[in-house]
Design a protein around this motif. Sequence first.
Motif, PDB file in Angstrom:
ATOM      1  N   VAL A 122     149.823 -14.954  41.525  1.00  0.00           N
ATOM      2  CA  VAL A 122     148.540 -14.602  40.910  1.00  0.00           C
ATOM      3  C   VAL A 122     148.764 -14.412  39.406  1.00  0.00           C
ATOM      4  N   HIS A 123     148.026 -15.180  38.597  1.00  0.00           N
ATOM      5  CA  HIS A 123     148.149 -15.010  37.137  1.00  0.00           C
ATOM      6  C   HIS A 123     147.273 -13.843  36.704  1.00  0.00           C
ATOM      7  N   ALA A 124     147.711 -12.675  37.078  1.00  0.00           N
ATOM      8  CA  ALA A 124     146.876 -11.480  36.940  1.00  0.00           C
ATOM      9  C   ALA A 124     146.525 -11.193  35.478  1.00  0.00           C
ATOM     10  N   ASN A 125     147.520 -11.318  34.588  1.00  0.00           N
ATOM     11  CA  ASN A 125     147.261 -10.978  33.180  1.00  0.00           C
ATOM     12  C   ASN A 125     146.268 -11.945  32.536  1.00  0.00           C
ATOM     13  N   GLU A 126     146.456 -13.257  32.797  1.00  0.00           N
ATOM     14  CA  GLU A 126     145.560 -14.238  32.200  1.00  0.00           C
ATOM     15  C   GLU A 126     144.134 -14.046  32.685  1.00  0.00           C
ATOM     16  N   ILE A 127     143.990 -13.836  34.002  1.00  0.00           N
ATOM     17  CA  ILE A 127     142.643 -13.674  34.555  1.00  0.00           C
ATOM     18  C   ILE A 127     141.993 -12.418  33.981  1.00  0.00           C
ATOM     19  N   ALA A 128     142.798 -11.354  33.860  1.00  0.00           N
ATOM     20  CA  ALA A 128     142.272 -10.118  33.289  1.00  0.00           C
ATOM     21  C   ALA A 128     141.811 -10.352  31.857  1.00  0.00           C
ATOM     22  N   ALA A 129     142.626 -11.118  31.119  1.00  0.00           N
ATOM     23  CA  ALA A 129     142.272 -11.394  29.723  1.00  0.00           C
ATOM     24  C   ALA A 129     140.984 -12.192  29.637  1.00  0.00           C
ATOM     25  N   GLU A 130     140.847 -13.171  30.567  1.00  0.00           N
ATOM     26  CA  GLU A 130     139.601 -13.953  30.612  1.00  0.00           C
ATOM     27  C   GLU A 130     138.390 -13.057  30.842  1.00  0.00           C
ATOM     28  N   LEU A 131     138.614 -11.998  31.646  1.00  0.00           N
ATOM     29  CA  LEU A 131     137.511 -11.071  31.943  1.00  0.00           C
ATOM     30  C   LEU A 131     137.272 -10.100  30.787  1.00  0.00           C
ATOM     31  N   GLY A 132     138.150 -10.156  29.805  1.00  0.00           N
ATOM     32  CA  GLY A 132     137.936  -9.349  28.613  1.00  0.00           C
ATOM     33  C   GLY A 132     138.543  -7.958  28.669  1.00  0.00           C
ATOM     34  N   ASN A 133     139.377  -7.667  29.696  1.00  0.00           N
ATOM     35  CA  ASN A 133     140.005  -6.340  29.755  1.00  0.00           C
ATOM     36  C   ASN A 133     141.383  -6.464  30.389  1.00  0.00           C
ATOM     37  N   ASP A 134     142.411  -6.318  29.569  1.00  0.00           N
ATOM     38  CA  ASP A 134     143.793  -6.487  30.036  1.00  0.00           C
ATOM     39  C   ASP A 134     144.165  -5.547  31.179  1.00  0.00           C
ATOM     40  N   LYS A 135     143.384  -4.470  31.293  1.00  0.00           N
ATOM     41  CA  LYS A 135     143.795  -3.432  32.260  1.00  0.00           C
ATOM     42  C   LYS A 135     143.421  -3.749  33.702  1.00  0.00           C
ATOM     43  N   VAL A 136     142.612  -4.789  33.937  1.00  0.00           N
ATOM     44  CA  VAL A 136     142.154  -5.017  35.320  1.00  0.00           C
ATOM     45  C   VAL A 136     143.025  -6.013  36.087  1.00  0.00           C
ATOM     46  N   GLY A 137     144.223  -6.285  35.560  1.00  0.00           N
ATOM     47  CA  GLY A 137     145.143  -7.180  36.268  1.00  0.00           C
ATOM     48  C   GLY A 137     145.441  -6.670  37.671  1.00  0.00           C
ATOM     49  N   ASN A 138     145.533  -5.352  37.814  1.00  0.00           N
ATOM     50  CA  ASN A 138     145.817  -4.792  39.141  1.00  0.00           C
ATOM     51  C   ASN A 138     144.661  -5.073  40.103  1.00  0.00           C
ATOM     52  N   MET A 139     143.432  -5.090  39.569  1.00  0.00           N
ATOM     53  CA  MET A 139     142.278  -5.338  40.444  1.00  0.00           C
ATOM     54  C   MET A 139     142.234  -6.803  40.872  1.00  0.00           C
ATOM     55  N   VAL A 140     142.642  -7.679  39.973  1.00  0.00           N
ATOM     56  CA  VAL A 140     142.745  -9.095  40.319  1.00  0.00           C
ATOM     57  C   VAL A 140     143.725  -9.246  41.486  1.00  0.00           C
ATOM     58  N   MET A 141     144.853  -8.593  41.356  1.00  0.00           N
ATOM     59  CA  MET A 141     145.881  -8.637  42.396  1.00  0.00           C
ATOM     60  C   MET A 141     145.337  -8.101  43.717  1.00  0.00           C
ATOM     61  N   LEU A 142     144.615  -6.995  43.612  1.00  0.00           N
ATOM     62  CA  LEU A 142     144.025  -6.368  44.789  1.00  0.00           C
ATOM     63  C   LEU A 142     143.090  -7.351  45.509  1.00  0.00           C
ATOM     64  N   GLY A 143     142.308  -8.099  44.709  1.00  0.00           N
ATOM     65  CA  GLY A 143     141.394  -9.086  45.291  1.00  0.00           C
ATOM     66  C   GLY A 143     142.164 -10.114  46.102  1.00  0.00           C
ATOM     67  N   ALA A 144     143.294 -10.576  45.548  1.00  0.00           N
ATOM     68  CA  ALA A 144     144.112 -11.555  46.254  1.00  0.00           C
ATOM     69  C   ALA A 144     144.610 -10.984  47.584  1.00  0.00           C
ATOM     70  N   ILE A 145     144.994  -9.719  47.568  1.00  0.00           N
ATOM     71  CA  ILE A 145     145.489  -9.082  48.805  1.00  0.00           C
ATOM     72  C   ILE A 145     144.373  -9.023  49.855  1.00  0.00           C
ATOM     73  N   LEU A 146     143.176  -8.624  49.403  1.00  0.00           N
ATOM     74  CA  LEU A 146     142.050  -8.529  50.344  1.00  0.00           C
ATOM     75  C   LEU A 146     141.768  -9.878  50.986  1.00  0.00           C
ATOM     76  N   ALA A 147     141.756 -10.909  50.141  1.00  0.00           N
ATOM     77  CA  ALA A 147     141.416 -12.235  50.655  1.00  0.00           C
ATOM     78  C   ALA A 147     142.488 -12.753  51.610  1.00  0.00           C
ATOM     79  N   ALA A 148     143.744 -12.525  51.284  1.00  0.00           N
ATOM     80  CA  ALA A 148     144.831 -13.087  52.088  1.00  0.00           C
ATOM     81  C   ALA A 148     145.058 -12.310  53.378  1.00  0.00           C
ATOM     82  N   THR A 149     144.944 -10.993  53.325  1.00  0.00           N
ATOM     83  CA  THR A 149     145.267 -10.187  54.518  1.00  0.00           C
ATOM     84  C   THR A 149     144.034  -9.839  55.329  1.00  0.00           C
ATOM     85  N   GLU A 150     142.872  -9.890  54.723  1.00  0.00           N
ATOM     86  CA  GLU A 150     141.613  -9.492  55.368  1.00  0.00           C
ATOM     87  C   GLU A 150     141.706  -8.111  55.997  1.00  0.00           C
TER      88      GLU A 150
END
Lengths: 352, 252, 180
Positions: C112-140
């Motif tokens: 997961v390119h967490a930092n890049e996606i967070a930067a695209e969203l305009g807030n470097d701090k939400v990389g962890n939330m991006v990661m969390l989304g990936a976990i939710l989708a993969a593990t359900e």
Amino acid sequence: MAERVMMKGNEAVAEGAIRAGCRYFFGYPITPQNEVPEYMSRRLPKIGGVFIQAESEVSAINMVYGAGGAGGRAMTSSSSPGISLKQEGISYIATAEVPCVIVNMARGGPGLGGLTPSQSDYFQAVKGGGHGDYHLIVLAPWSVQEMVDLVGLAFDLADKYRNPAMILGDAILGQMMEPVTFKSEPIDPKDLPAKPWATVGLSGERKPNLINSLGLLPEHLESINLRLQEKYKKIAENEVRFEGTDVDDADLVVVAYGTTSRVAKSAIDQARKDGKKVGLFRPITLWPFPTKQIQELAAAGKRFLVVEMSAGQMVEDVRLAVNGEASVEFFGKLNGAIPTVEEVYREIMSRF
Amino acid sequence: MEQVFGRPKALSEKRLHYCPGCTHGIIHRLVAEAIDDLGIQDKTIGVAPVGCAVLAYDYFNLDFQQAAHGRAPAVATGIKRVLPDRFVFTYQGDGDLASIGMAEIVHAAARGEKITVIFINNAIYGMTGGQMAPTSLPGQKTTTSPYGRDINTVGYPIRVAEMLTTLDGPAYISRVSVHDPKHINKAKEAIRKAFEVQIQGLGFSLVEVLSTCPTNWGLSPREALKWLEENMIPYYPLGVFKSPEEVSKVGA
Amino acid sequence: MELDAIFAGFGGQGVMLMGQLIAYGGMHAGLNVSWFPSYGPEMRGGTANCSVVLSDGVVGSPVVARPQVLVAMNKPSLEKFEAKVKPGGFIFYNASLIDTKPTRTDVYVVPVHANEIAAELGNDKVGNMVMLGAILAATEILSVDDIMVSLKKILPERRHHLLPLNEQAIRRGMEVVTAM
């Protein structure tokens, strides 16, 4: 049902104490229990209580002695090396029969040791700890929920018997978060039973109250000790608490408390699935120890495996209880890491 | 007939165990008189030390807690914080307060704990048999400084009153002596003042009382009083080191 | 049902919060849960990790030795925990900061390119939330709602204006997995 809230064990024991009417907390920073004084420093001043960060562990326990002697529900918390420092005060408190609660979120020793969870303070907690013949009431929670439940019980038992009570946890139980339910309404300290023995100022016709542990005359000191031993006998008769799971049909009984008993529980569940007749016996009061109950299990022909995060301390009490009538084996981890479920599972399976 | 002199109400009937010529008895009386004068017997809790005054609780007609060696200020802190409207005092010797209990006294003072400390300085450990105290004078012979206190190896005595005066927490600190009637009267005033400071909620108060130990000094009671005057007062000057301006007389 | 997870990374990457949100979310979903952090001097070196257990039975050991799910936000974390993941488990790693792929072939590996996606969203701090989304989708294992309810509880009121951004980050993280 009351709402479930997520709390760290350290915060839960603090909130549980406050709900039990504790308004006086004296402590000193030491890892891994720092959330206890931090929590108390936030909450107590807002509800008419007192928080003091003492200059030392020694002062903290002596402030508890003063506050408890003056009739307040008082508490201190620390971790292993800090609890060692408090032993002088604890011995005085036990002898002067001042109710109070001491929390030990134990970490690995000896010496400065480390910060890993540990059960190597068992001897210190249940055999006295300081100088002289005395006992604390020692309660061993195995979950954040029990931090709350047992700290309330600890205050009640402390007051009932005028005896210090200890919550013996460890770094994991202090640091971990779990859902907690506060089952009962908070106690208003004003509603607690009066303490006519407390030193609050000489009023009316009574003689001065004295909180004291000195017995200079030999017969006086002996009478103090006889009184204490009489009380300990009564506590041992009335206050033993434990939990048995899958014990009745078990050939092998795993004896464990606190964090270790959780690991053991998972391992036992696995072994049960493999058809092994194994159960868990979990002492909740480490003193008084469930000696009689273990004796009965031994008489019923069961074997024992004691699991601890120590070189083998509680196992001695199990052996005393069993008194040679059953085999008692030991599996311990020496404070580097906690035993894993797989390890305990293997230990269980190797005994069938 | 009008009774003009008697036992203070705050003292019990118990016979003192102190050695002949020891000044603990005088100081006990001064404390009890101050309690009677201020009418606070029913709201006073005392804290006894470890040392010769370990049995102080027997001699006062007051609620008392007996503390571990040096820990009296911590115990008093606990009591006072539970019962802020009561009067709480400790009675401690020099080994108890200035050696093993140095941390407790310094921090209670620094916190401005609203307690009063009666500090008995007799320059020696009395109860354990005359060992060197943190307040023993340079050159003073004791059972653990048999050749005289050698400042090159064991250092210097500690002037507790002056040291604590450097802190912002204390409200009242003084040093008095009980070697003659004139000084005893001054000591009584100081003790009363220290008590008033606490009653008025002004902060931490301490009276250091220079006291004798004829038995362990190896002197007669009369010689001991003279030794105190000639040797201790020059090293431990008397006076008020710290006093709040606003303290006014209270009580009966 | 039981899930054992380890979240690890640098201090400041929000690994503790990620673990807590999974634990809170599990509680919201009616499960038994535990969260256990690294603590003390372990924290001083700049790396942090926490163990989370979700279970519909009693939670045994709160310390996870063999996780089903590893979330590695930086390279040292991947190196430390990769070998411990249970076969058939998941490794989520922050491909923005980790340039070597995990070598395990018996687990699901999710970069997961967490930092890049967070930067695209305009807030470097939400990389962890991006990661969390990936976990939710993969593990359900939990729903977005379980996490958002929990986040609302944990975040102080004055930060609640950040909730929509966090939800957006979670959904972007989910897309990473669905696109795989």
